[in-house]
Design a protein around this motif. Sequence first.
Motif, PDB file in Angstrom:
ATOM      1  N   LEU A 161      34.118 105.886  87.939  1.00 45.59           N
ATOM      2  CA  LEU A 161      34.497 104.859  88.907  1.00 45.59           C
ATOM      3  C   LEU A 161      35.458 103.843  88.286  1.00 45.59           C
ATOM      4  N   VAL A 162      35.131 103.387  87.061  1.00 43.53           N
ATOM      5  CA  VAL A 162      35.993 102.436  86.346  1.00 43.53           C
ATOM      6  C   VAL A 162      37.358 103.063  86.076  1.00 43.53           C
ATOM      7  N   ASN A 163      37.359 104.327  85.631  1.00 43.55           N
ATOM      8  CA  ASN A 163      38.620 105.024  85.376  1.00 43.55           C
ATOM      9  C   ASN A 163      39.467 105.139  86.644  1.00 43.55           C
ATOM     10  N   TYR A 164      38.821 105.477  87.761  1.00 49.23           N
ATOM     11  CA  TYR A 164      39.536 105.632  89.037  1.00 49.23           C
ATOM     12  C   TYR A 164      40.160 104.298  89.467  1.00 49.23           C
ATOM     13  N   ILE A 165      39.373 103.224  89.402  1.00 46.51           N
ATOM     14  CA  ILE A 165      39.858 101.902  89.827  1.00 46.51           C
ATOM     15  C   ILE A 165      41.010 101.431  88.939  1.00 46.51           C
ATOM     16  N   GLU A 166      40.893 101.690  87.614  1.00 50.25           N
ATOM     17  CA  GLU A 166      41.969 101.288  86.697  1.00 50.25           C
ATOM     18  C   GLU A 166      43.210 102.149  86.902  1.00 50.25           C
ATOM     19  N   ARG A 167      42.995 103.445  87.166  1.00 48.93           N
ATOM     20  CA  ARG A 167      44.133 104.357  87.372  1.00 48.93           C
ATOM     21  C   ARG A 167      44.901 103.990  88.642  1.00 48.93           C
ATOM     22  N   LYS A 168      44.172 103.617  89.687  1.00 50.02           N
ATOM     23  CA  LYS A 168      44.795 103.234  90.952  1.00 50.02           C
ATOM     24  C   LYS A 168      45.272 101.779  90.945  1.00 50.02           C
ATOM     25  N   ILE A 219      43.636  99.030  91.225  1.00 48.89           N
ATOM     26  CA  ILE A 219      43.012  98.198  92.257  1.00 48.89           C
ATOM     27  C   ILE A 219      42.676  96.847  91.634  1.00 48.89           C
ATOM     28  N   ASN A 220      42.933  95.790  92.345  1.00 51.11           N
ATOM     29  CA  ASN A 220      42.731  94.438  91.822  1.00 51.11           C
ATOM     30  C   ASN A 220      41.273  94.205  91.416  1.00 51.11           C
ATOM     31  N   LYS A 221      41.063  93.745  90.168  1.00 50.20           N
ATOM     32  CA  LYS A 221      39.709  93.528  89.628  1.00 50.20           C
ATOM     33  C   LYS A 221      38.911  92.530  90.470  1.00 50.20           C
ATOM     34  N   VAL A 222      39.562  91.470  90.910  1.00 52.51           N
ATOM     35  CA  VAL A 222      38.846  90.425  91.660  1.00 52.51           C
ATOM     36  C   VAL A 222      38.374  90.965  93.005  1.00 52.51           C
ATOM     37  N   LYS A 223      39.167  91.822  93.632  1.00 52.23           N
ATOM     38  CA  LYS A 223      38.748  92.453  94.892  1.00 52.23           C
ATOM     39  C   LYS A 223      37.493  93.300  94.672  1.00 52.23           C
ATOM     40  N   VAL A 224      37.464  94.035  93.554  1.00 49.56           N
ATOM     41  CA  VAL A 224      36.317  94.892  93.236  1.00 49.56           C
ATOM     42  C   VAL A 224      35.065  94.041  92.989  1.00 49.56           C
ATOM     43  N   ILE A 225      35.229  92.950  92.240  1.00 49.50           N
ATOM     44  CA  ILE A 225      34.111  92.046  91.947  1.00 49.50           C
ATOM     45  C   ILE A 225      33.574  91.428  93.243  1.00 49.50           C
ATOM     46  N   THR A 226      34.475  91.058  94.142  1.00 52.65           N
ATOM     47  CA  THR A 226      34.093  90.462  95.434  1.00 52.65           C
ATOM     48  C   THR A 226      33.299  91.452  96.276  1.00 52.65           C
ATOM     49  N   LEU A 227      33.740  92.709  96.291  1.00 55.70           N
ATOM     50  CA  LEU A 227      33.001  93.763  96.998  1.00 55.70           C
ATOM     51  C   LEU A 227      31.602  93.915  96.409  1.00 55.70           C
ATOM     52  N   PHE A 230      33.897  94.894  85.667  1.00 50.52           N
ATOM     53  CA  PHE A 230      35.162  94.238  85.989  1.00 50.52           C
ATOM     54  C   PHE A 230      35.078  92.726  85.801  1.00 50.52           C
ATOM     55  N   SER A 231      33.872  92.163  85.901  1.00 53.37           N
ATOM     56  CA  SER A 231      33.694  90.745  85.556  1.00 53.37           C
ATOM     57  C   SER A 231      33.977  90.536  84.075  1.00 53.37           C
ATOM     58  N   ASN A 232      33.476  91.447  83.240  1.00 49.96           N
ATOM     59  CA  ASN A 232      33.790  91.395  81.799  1.00 49.96           C
ATOM     60  C   ASN A 232      35.288  91.431  81.566  1.00 49.96           C
ATOM     61  N   GLY A 233      35.952  92.395  82.243  1.00 47.14           N
ATOM     62  CA  GLY A 233      37.397  92.555  82.071  1.00 47.14           C
ATOM     63  C   GLY A 233      38.168  91.329  82.543  1.00 47.14           C
ATOM     64  N   TYR A 272      40.628  85.272  94.175  1.00 41.80           N
ATOM     65  CA  TYR A 272      41.722  86.230  94.384  1.00 41.80           C
ATOM     66  C   TYR A 272      42.981  85.514  94.883  1.00 41.80           C
ATOM     67  N   ASN A 273      42.816  84.645  95.881  1.00 39.90           N
ATOM     68  CA  ASN A 273      43.971  83.913  96.424  1.00 39.90           C
ATOM     69  C   ASN A 273      44.604  82.988  95.390  1.00 39.90           C
ATOM     70  N   LEU A 274      43.778  82.318  94.587  1.00 38.78           N
ATOM     71  CA  LEU A 274      44.292  81.417  93.549  1.00 38.78           C
ATOM     72  C   LEU A 274      45.062  82.183  92.475  1.00 38.78           C
TER      73      LEU A 274
END
Length: 410
Positions: free
Chosen positions: A275-282, A284-292, A330-333, A397-399
């Motif tokens: 999952l981490v590899n897929y999100i990093e490969r694509k 995808i914004n880390k903050v969006k993932v953390i919010t989800l 992703f919070s760590n990252g 995310y907005n900030l």
Amino acid sequence: MLQNAFNRYINNFRGFSREIWILTFITFINRAGTMVLPFLSKYLHEDLHFSLSQVGTIMVFFGAGSMVGSWLGGKLSDTIGFYKIMIFSLFSSGILFILLQFMTSFIGLCIGMFVIMVISDMFRPAMFVSIGAYSKPENRTKALTLVRLAINLGFAAGPALGGLVIMLIGYKALFWIDGFTCIIAILIFWLKVKEKKKSTYADKENPGDVLTGSVFKDKIYWIFLLSTLLVGIMFFQLFNTIQIYHKHQFGLTEFQTGLLLTFNGVLVFFIEMPLVNYIERKQINKVKVITLGAFLMAISLYLLLFNTWAGILLIMMLFMTFAEMFSFPFSNGFAMSRAPKHQQGRYIAIFTMTYSFAQILSPKIGFTIVEKYGYQTNWIFMGSLGITAALLGYWVYNLVQKEKQTVKNQ
């Protein structure tokens, strides 16, 4: 087809140094042996017969010790080195966990839990620094995820075994197992891994480059930490109110509770790294993932409002597990990505302290609400914290987007 899927899964684990693999192995041993902590609230309430309010107070001392330990571990890692802190912390806490079984008074347990957690949680920031020292820059997020997988694989084995040990032998045996696995794990580390003086987290040659006050001026980071705190408060319900709820509401045994926690660990082990590899490969914004992740954790707590069917506990754990997989790595990252050059250690120390603070608040808030208003009110309150955390994540995310735009325009 299966062979290709297996090969793709294995490819996620390539490219790590020998030291990272050893660190991962000893983390697994340590976590699998950590059988006391998942059942600590139950032990205090059911074996030592403390009230839920007293259990909450003892867990406050547990969290306070964790917070002080995280701060000390980060500070001392920069002054005397992460290697020495890791060895001292795990060896000493192993001995102290064995001695903890002989403490049965309320005051003794408050003091004992505080001291143990100060020493035990010095290990966490030191371990993060060690990952920075022993991993390649391009592999750092994956190395963090690998160590988290070891924690979760150990977590998958530990609670189920712990539940069996409690049923067959009793709670006391857990303290011996916990203590000896700490000692064995750190002896393996000491024998197999040599100390590395140079760390990417602190510039030893140019200490003046470390700006002590900058982290406190980072508004975005502090909003992110508040969101992280709320997620932590929800997640740590898993180790206090939820476990007692299992027995009070559904009559689950320690072994059955352990199996639910094992289900969590197994899912994380098989899914998180791909999952981490897929999100990093694509990208995808880390903050969006953390919010989800925060939103899914809110849903997991709201699901406990359905209190007439035990199967809801499995569905709740499924949502909680995916929330954890989206939130924590992703919070760590993100915490590391916010740090200026040579200040990752300082940022990570405050980040780990946030989880320690959540450990203080979670049991006290949860048990107080349960005692005064019941479990249903607690689940509504905790789920609402998750919605708040998700809204804070959206704000972050907005900030961040505005900050990037400002930098681009300069």
